[in-house]
Every structure is written in structure tokens, then in C-alpha cells.
Design a protein around this motif. Structure first.
Motif, PDB file in Angstrom:
ATOM      1  N   ARG A  49       0.834  -1.203   0.000  1.00  0.00           N
ATOM      2  CA  ARG A  49       0.000   0.000   0.000  1.00  0.00           C
ATOM      3  C   ARG A  49       0.870   1.256   0.000  1.00  0.00           C
ATOM      4  N   LYS A  50       1.949   1.210   0.755  1.00  0.00           N
ATOM      5  CA  LYS A  50       2.830   2.373   0.805  1.00  0.00           C
ATOM      6  C   LYS A  50       3.522   2.593  -0.536  1.00  0.00           C
ATOM      7  N   ARG A  72       1.387   4.570  -3.058  1.00  0.00           N
ATOM      8  CA  ARG A  72       0.999   5.945  -2.776  1.00  0.00           C
ATOM      9  C   ARG A  72       1.423   6.854  -3.920  1.00  0.00           C
ATOM     10  N   LEU A 119      -6.687  12.603  10.641  1.00  0.00           N
ATOM     11  CA  LEU A 119      -6.509  12.127   9.272  1.00  0.00           C
ATOM     12  C   LEU A 119      -5.512  13.018   8.556  1.00  0.00           C
ATOM     13  N   TRP A 132      -3.188  11.324   2.238  1.00  0.00           N
ATOM     14  CA  TRP A 132      -2.369  10.247   1.681  1.00  0.00           C
ATOM     15  C   TRP A 132      -2.214  10.455   0.184  1.00  0.00           C
ATOM     16  N   VAL A 163      -7.977   9.859  -0.399  1.00  0.00           N
ATOM     17  CA  VAL A 163      -7.591   8.861   0.599  1.00  0.00           C
ATOM     18  C   VAL A 163      -6.759   9.540   1.680  1.00  0.00           C
ATOM     19  N   TRP A 164      -7.087   9.212   2.934  1.00  0.00           N
ATOM     20  CA  TRP A 164      -6.429   9.841   4.080  1.00  0.00           C
ATOM     21  C   TRP A 164      -5.894   8.776   5.022  1.00  0.00           C
ATOM     22  N   LYS A 165      -4.685   9.008   5.512  1.00  0.00           N
ATOM     23  CA  LYS A 165      -4.073   8.080   6.455  1.00  0.00           C
ATOM     24  C   LYS A 165      -4.642   8.308   7.855  1.00  0.00           C
ATOM     25  N   THR A 205      -5.986   3.468   6.237  1.00  0.00           N
ATOM     26  CA  THR A 205      -6.464   4.641   5.505  1.00  0.00           C
ATOM     27  C   THR A 205      -7.989   4.616   5.399  1.00  0.00           C
ATOM     28  N   LYS A 260     -11.011   6.111   2.600  1.00  0.00           N
ATOM     29  CA  LYS A 260     -11.244   6.710   1.290  1.00  0.00           C
ATOM     30  C   LYS A 260     -12.647   7.307   1.280  1.00  0.00           C
TER      31      LYS A 260
END
Length: 512
Positions: free
Chosen positions: A401-402, A405, A453, A456, A460-462, A476, A478
Motif C-alpha cells: 500500500r505504501k 501511494r 486524518l 495520503w 484517501v487519508w491516512k 487509511t 477513502k
């Protein structure tokens, strides 16, 4: 190598050997093995006990109560045993059956009319035995996000279960279900007029003189001598707070010690008899130790246990172990992993209590059983540690996932457009607000899951959790929009094996 503080007690003999069978057991050697195991696994601490022929014959304590501090455990140190409590729940149900207050095949709706699942017919047909054998049709751990760290009552949790998706046909598969044990606990309350906690204290803990055992961490300071749970992040053990599971205790609420749990083990090895009192009849003992949900065993290859069957009874896992019945369970609590294993034919049992998430419970249990039974053993610690490390290395969910980004992107709408109240059928309200230029997320029933939040990519927010959690870290959300860029819903993505946030699927409420 961290320093291991250890103590061991030999109860039956002056020398380190015990043997009523043809072989002898060198407890000093066993103790040294466990000490090295705890070091190798980097678990903060562990307490291990072995019962044989009605007595606690060995206790070993290793490591520390909390990283960074000097306190060490003994046989009376308290740990949460989580799902090992499920056997207590099935025992309570058995006692009520013995008293004629319910039957194993009674329909759940007879006692909890509001009980409902994914299908009306299934809801009507679910029996008491179904609740305890993980064959309802829900996926493993489905619904745990409802109760995890929440203030919901058991009844409120149960009333939300109808929104959980079907994973397989009713009684046609296995899905480990904590929420069905919550339902069993509420059924016990309905039948007796007392909570699960009150019942377990009166019917089991008191008769067995398990005097240090409790059902909530709020009693820890009064009891004293307890381990601290630890999360594991970035290969480090991090102390975390105790979580109170008393409301949903039927799934895993017991906090106990090696000394106390040994009494429970001996009681079960004695088929439910304590002194002159028969608390569990022969019929109850046979019912809970009879397979209700069978697992496939590969008979085309040899396995380490000479195993021919594997199954789940009622609150107990069942299998054969080198020609003998093995009965037991494991438990996973926030920052504590434990196991209880019994070999009834030999009046033998092993308990392993640990206060970390990378835990050698299975290695310690298998090695102790092998040594006590006199069967050929292997270095279980080395083998299972290798397997665990390899599995962790191969788990690429977060790293992938990282990697994906996309940097230098922007949200598609102003921050204020994300704010509002989002409603999840299985949970309730999740509130997104804007404070000092940052988005905040609040769970209506679970304040400890609050988070900030941070952007990201795109919409989408971490999730930046306010508190450390044992089962998950990276995640995350979305925000989904319609064709006119109106924010409509949230999708969660929190990779972990236990708490499935993706089940929430909250929808934004209009005007809020």
C-alpha cells in the motif's frame, strides 16, 4: 540479548526428575529451554505451568512484567486469557442444561426474541449449540469491529448482527465467531437473571477457589501482581493499556494466573468433579468435548503430531496428539497471547501465558507435552519462530500500500466537504470534523479509536490513531463522491488479521 529473569518451582520432588511413567522429565532442562525461547522470541514475559495427576508440578516465569521495568512474574501473576474463557462459557451453559433451565438444542430466539442474522430462516433455526461451535455462517472474526473498544451493551451488539454478511451456508463451514459467544453470554443472563461475570464467579471461580481470578481489569490494582500487555510495532514491544472486556466477557473476559488456571485444568481433567461435588455431569463433559465442527486433516502426508482428526467442540478445540485426545484453546487479547492444552488420558495439562503479541505459546505447549509424554520431540521454538518470522516478512499488505501511494496529489473537494456524520448499520455514527485545519475522526461508541486524518493521496487519508493499538497500526480511509463531487461514504482499509474495519461501510447522513 535481553536479560531473562527466571524462577522455577519443583513441587513433587527434591531432585529435578519426575516420573510415574517409564520416562523421566528433567525440569531444569525444560526450564532452560523456556528461558531461551522467551529470549529468542523477544516476548516481554511469560508464565508457564504444567499439571499432572491432579497437581501443579512445574511453574516457570521468564522475562519482565513490563519492558523498561524490573518487575518479574510468579505463579500468581495475572494475565488476560481471552478466548480460553470460552470453555468457561460452555461450562456455564452445561450447568444450566443440567438444571433443566434450557436445552442444548433450544432455539436462541426462545430466549432472545430480537436475535437476527443475515437470513430470517437461519435466525429462527440457530440453537444454543450453534452459538458455541462457530457454524453460524459468519466469517472468522466478522463483527468484532462492532464490540472492539466500544461502550455498546451486549444486547446492542447482538441487535446489529443482522447486518453482517453471510460467508458460507448455515452449518456448512467454520467461521470463528466472537459475537456468537457474546450472544451466549446474554442468553445466560436472560435465563439466570445474572450477568455472565456473576455466573462465572459463583458457579466456577468460587467452588474451584480461583481466588485471584477476575473478570475486569478494574479489579487489577486491588489484586496486585499483574503483567502489562504489549503491542509490537517496528519489531519493538510497546506497553499498552488494559482493555475492559467484562461486558462481552463470555467471549474472553477472564484474567487469571498459572496457579488459578491450574485448578480449572485439573477440574476438567477430573471430568468436572471438584472434591465431592460434580459440577459438570458426564453428559455435559461429553457434549462439550464432542466434535461439532470438523476440519480437514491431510491423510496423504505425515504430520508432526500423528494427527488423524481436528475439530471444534463447544468452547474447546479437539484433536489427537500422538495417539491421545488433545483438548484446548488459545486466547488473543490486546497485548497478551495465551494457550491451555489438556491430554485427558494422561491427566496432563500445559498453560502458557504471555504479555506480548509475538508469542511462543504453541512452541512452549508442544515442547512441554512432548517431554511430559516421552515422545520424540523437535526444537519447536526454532521451527515455529522461523515460520513466524517468514510469515511476517512475507506479509506485504502494508508495504504494498505504501508503494502505491501517489505523491503530490490533492483532495478533490474542500476539507469542509468531508465533514459530517457517517452512519454504519453494524455500528452507528462515525463523525468527521475539522479542527485547527485538520480532519478528525471520532467513533460514537469507541472513543479510544479516535484519530486524526493526514492526506495520503487523492481522496484517501491516512489514519493517525490517537492511541497505540495491539492488533493494527497503519490504515487509511477513502471518501467516495458521486458524479457531482458530493461526498457520500467512507471505505476503510486497515490491514490486520482480527478487526475488520472494512465491514463498517458508513454512509454520510444528509444534512449532518
Amino acid at each position: 540479548m535481553k536479560k531473562i529473569v527466571l524462577s522455577f518451582i519443583f513441587i513433587l520432588a527434591i531432585n529435578p526428575f519426575f516420573g510415574q511413567t517409564a520416562h523421566t522429565v528433567n525440569y531444569k532442562e525444560l526450564d532452560a529451554y523456556f528461558a531461551k525461547m522467551v529470549n529468542d522470541w523477544e516476548v516481554p514475559g511469560a508464565s508457564i505451568g504444567i499439571v499432572k495427576d491432579g497437581k501443579l508440578v512445574f511453574t516457570g516465569n521468564y522475562g519482565v512484567l513490563e519492558v523498561g521495568k524490573k518487575g518479574t512474574a510468579d505463579k500468581n501473576t495475572l494475565y488476560a486469557i481471552a478466548s480460553n474463557s470460552k470453555a468457561f462459557t460452555s461450562a456455564l451453559i452445561g450447568m444450566l442444561v443440567q438444571e433443566g433451565k434450557l436445552n442444548w438444542n433450544d432455539k436462541v430466539k426462545k430466549y432472545l426474541p430480537y436475535f437476527a442474522l443475515y437470513d430470517p430462516w437461519v435466525s429462527d433455526e440457530v440453537t444454543v449449540r450453534d452459538l458455541l461451535s462457530h457454524r453460524i455462517g459468519l466469517g472468522t472474526f466478522s463483527g468484532d469491529v462492532i464490540w472492539y473498544k466500544s461502550d455498546l451493551t451486549s444486547e446492542e451488539i447482538i441487535k446489529r448482527l443482522r447486518f453482517l454478511p453471510k460467508a458460507y451456508d448455515f452449518r456448512a463451514g467454520y467461521g470463528y465467531s466472537n459475537v456468537m459467544y457474546i450472544t451466549a453470554g446474554e442468553l445466560i443472563k436472560q435465563v439466570t437473571g445474572k450477568t455472565w461475570s456473576e455466573n462465572v464467579k459463583e458457579r466456577i471461580l468460587k467452588p474451584l477457589q480461583m481466588n485471584r481470578t477476575i473478570t475486569s481489569p478494574k479489579y487489577l490494582d486491588a489484586k496486585g501482581n499483574y503483567a502489562t500487555p504489549h503491542a509490537r510495532q517496528n519489531n519493538k514491544n510497546i506497553p499498552v493499556v488494559w482493555e475492559d472486556w467484562e461486558e462481552i466477557g463470555a467471549l474472553g473476559g477472564i484474567i487469571t494466573s498459572v496457579e488459578d488456571i491450574s485448578k480449572w485444568m485439573i477440574f476438567n481433567l477430573n471430568n468436572g468433579i471438584i472434591g465431592n461435588d460434580t459440577l459438570l455431569t458426564k453428559e455435559t463433559r461429553n457434549m462439550v468435548w464432542t466434535p461439532h465442527n470438523n476440519f480437514i486433516v491431510d491423510h496423504t502426508v505425515k504430520n508432526d503430531f500423528d494427527r488423524h482428526f481436528s475439530a471444534y467442540g463447544l468452547g474447546w478445540g479437539l484433536s489427537d496428539y500422538h495417539g491421545r485426545l488433545r483438548v484446548g484453546h488459545t486466547g488473543g487479547y490486546d497485548g497478551m497471547i495465551t494457550e491451555v492444552a489438556l491430554i485427558p488420558d494422561e491427566k496432563l495439562g500445559v498453560v502458557v501465558l504471555t504479555n506480548g503479541m509475538k508469542s511462543p505459546i504453541r512452541a512452549a505447549t508442544n515442547y512441554a507435552l512432548d517431554k511430559m509424554l516421552g515422545v520424540k520431540t523437535i526444537d519447536w521454538s526454532a521451527k515455529l519462530l522461523h515460520n513466524t518470522n517468514q510469515k511476517n516478512t512475507e506479509d506485504s499488505r502494508i508495504s504494498e500500500r505504501k508503494k502505491k501511494r501517489v505523491l503530490h496529489t490533492k483532495p478533490s473537494v474542500p476539507l469542509t466537504a468531508y465533514t459530517g456524520t457517517y452512519y454504519a448499520d453494524i455500528y452507528g455514527n462515525i463523525i468527521i470534523s475539522l479542527k485547527e485545519g485538520k480532519l478528525r475522526m471520532k467513533f460514537e461508541h469507541s472513543p479510544d479509536l479516535s484519530a486524526s486524518l493526514s492526506h495520503w493521496h487523492y481522496d484517501v487519508w491516512k489514519i493517525e490513531w490517537d492511541k497505540k493499538h495491539a492488533w493494527f497500526d497503519f490504515g487509511t480511509v477513502k471518501f467516495n463522491t458521486d458524479n457531482n463531487l458530493n461526498v457520500k461514504s467512507i471505505d476503510f482499509d486497515v490491514p490486520n488479521n482480527d478487526i475488520f474495519f472494512e465491514e463498517l461501510k458508513p454512509i454520510k447522513l444528509e444534512g449532518k
